[in-house]
Design a protein around this motif. Structure first.
Motif, short mmCIF file in Angstrom:
data_model
loop_
_atom_site.label_atom_id
_atom_site.label_comp_id
_atom_site.label_asym_id
_atom_site.label_seq_id
_atom_site.Cartn_x
_atom_site.Cartn_y
_atom_site.Cartn_z
N GLY A 44 0.81 -1.20 0.00
CA GLY A 44 0.00 0.00 0.00
C GLY A 44 0.85 1.25 0.00
O GLY A 44 1.87 1.33 -0.69
N SER A 45 0.43 2.22 0.80
CA SER A 45 1.13 3.51 0.88
C SER A 45 2.12 3.57 2.04
O SER A 45 2.55 4.65 2.44
N CYS A 97 -9.10 -0.50 -4.51
CA CYS A 97 -7.74 -0.64 -3.97
C CYS A 97 -6.70 -0.11 -4.96
O CYS A 97 -5.74 0.56 -4.57
N GLU A 98 -6.91 -0.39 -6.24
CA GLU A 98 -5.99 0.13 -7.27
C GLU A 98 -6.03 1.65 -7.30
O GLU A 98 -4.99 2.31 -7.37
N VAL A 134 -1.76 -4.53 -7.32
CA VAL A 134 -1.91 -4.34 -5.87
C VAL A 134 -2.15 -5.65 -5.14
O VAL A 134 -2.11 -5.70 -3.91
N GLU A 140 -6.89 3.73 -4.97
CA GLU A 140 -6.43 4.35 -3.72
C GLU A 140 -5.05 3.87 -3.28
O GLU A 140 -4.58 4.23 -2.20
N LYS A 141 -4.40 3.05 -4.11
CA LYS A 141 -3.07 2.51 -3.78
C LYS A 141 -3.09 1.75 -2.44
O LYS A 141 -2.23 1.95 -1.57
#
Length: 299
Positions: free
Chosen positions: A7-8, A197-198, A250, A200-201
């Protein structure tokens, strides 16, 4: 083993993780053998292990899997290179699986997990399931408090819908989502979860990616998976995992393992490249209606 972003968080982890659950449920291996399974996975390049406080036989054993992983990492030459993600929000009375995501319960569960894992802070702490009688915002709010207190570093969700992810994001940054996904369960490709999810990373941790204990035989016997696997000289399970990796950048599959051979086989999928012909055959056998990014943003 190829790497993917968690993720981030800024962390890079192996594109194939290890699900610890089979090491602590009924039919589990002895502790010494379980540690060998974990070590085999790490030697194969895995740097992400997923666990939960309730991966055990019943409430009296809470933390069994976490303690097992802690013991394995104590014997590992580079434990700092391994990200351990755990979860809270369920209980195991009499061996049942009961949701309890009350803030007080989550905070107590986190404290117990810190002790079981023998760490000062948990890298990724996930809400195991949304509680029907506790507002999601209250549960995620408790995790946000734990994050501010330095007890956890990042917050994840499990067993959630796209709408629930959006609600949680209003309370705290969400870096991962862990849902059931694989060739036998492709719903998150069509319901907006993976697309969200893609967009919003957010890392998507796919559990039961090769069918779990009930579906693994269907994966092993599937004619398309078997044919593609034969072309590559690998197992159908590796093809199923490589298919997931090819579907989205992701996705990080986290197959479970209770045997050394299974751990090694799963990890090997992280270096497997499928051809366009392979993907076309798999797409025909396992069609996916993927939601667009714009649609995911509107969820």
């Amino acid at each position: 083993m190829n790497l993917r972003p968690l993720g981030s968080t800024g962390l890079q982890v192996s594109c194939i993780g290890l699900g610890g659950m089979p090491l602590s449920l009924e039919g589990r291996p002895a502790k010494s053998e379980a540690i060998k399974v974990i070590h085999a996975s790490l030697r194969a390049g895995v740097t992400l292990i997923d666990t939960a406080d309730v991966y055990c036989l019943d409430q009296a054993e809470i933390g069994h899997n976490e303690k097992l992983i802690a013991a394995a990492l104590e014997q590992w030459q580079d434990p700092e290179s391994v990200v351990v993600a755990t979860k809270g929000g369920l209980t195991r009375p009499g061996g049942a699986w009961v949701t309890d995501a009350h803030p007080r319960r989550l905070k107590a569960a986190c404290e117990a997990s810190l002790k079981a894992l023998k760490v000062p802070a948990i890298t990724l702490y996930q809400l195991h399931a949304v509680d029907d009688v506790v507002p999601l915002e209250d549960s995620v709010g408790a995790l946000a408090e734990l994050r501010r207190a330095g007890k956890i570093m990042h917050i994840g969700l499990s067993n959630v819908t796209a709408a629930q992810i959006r609600r949680a994001q209003q309370v705290a940054p969400i870096v991962s989502v862990q849902n059931r996904c694989g060739v036998l369960d492709r719903r998150d490709f069509s319901n907006g979860v993976i697309s969200l999810c893609e967009a919003e990373k957010i890392a998507y941790l796919a559990y039961s990616p090769v069918g779990g204990s009930r579906g693994k035989h269907r994966v092993a016997d599937d004619p398309t998976l078997r044919r593609v696997a034969a072309d590559h000289g690998v197992s159908p399970f590796q093809i199923a995992l490589a298919w997931l990796l090819a579907r989205s950048p992701v996705i990080i599959p986290i197959p479970g393992a209770s045997k050394i051979t299974s751990a090694i086989d799963s990890a090997a999928a992280g270096a497997l490249t499928l051809s366009s012909d392979d993907l076309a055959a798999l797409e025909h056998a396992f069609p996916v209606a993927q939601v667009s990014t714009s649609a995911a943003r509107a969820v």
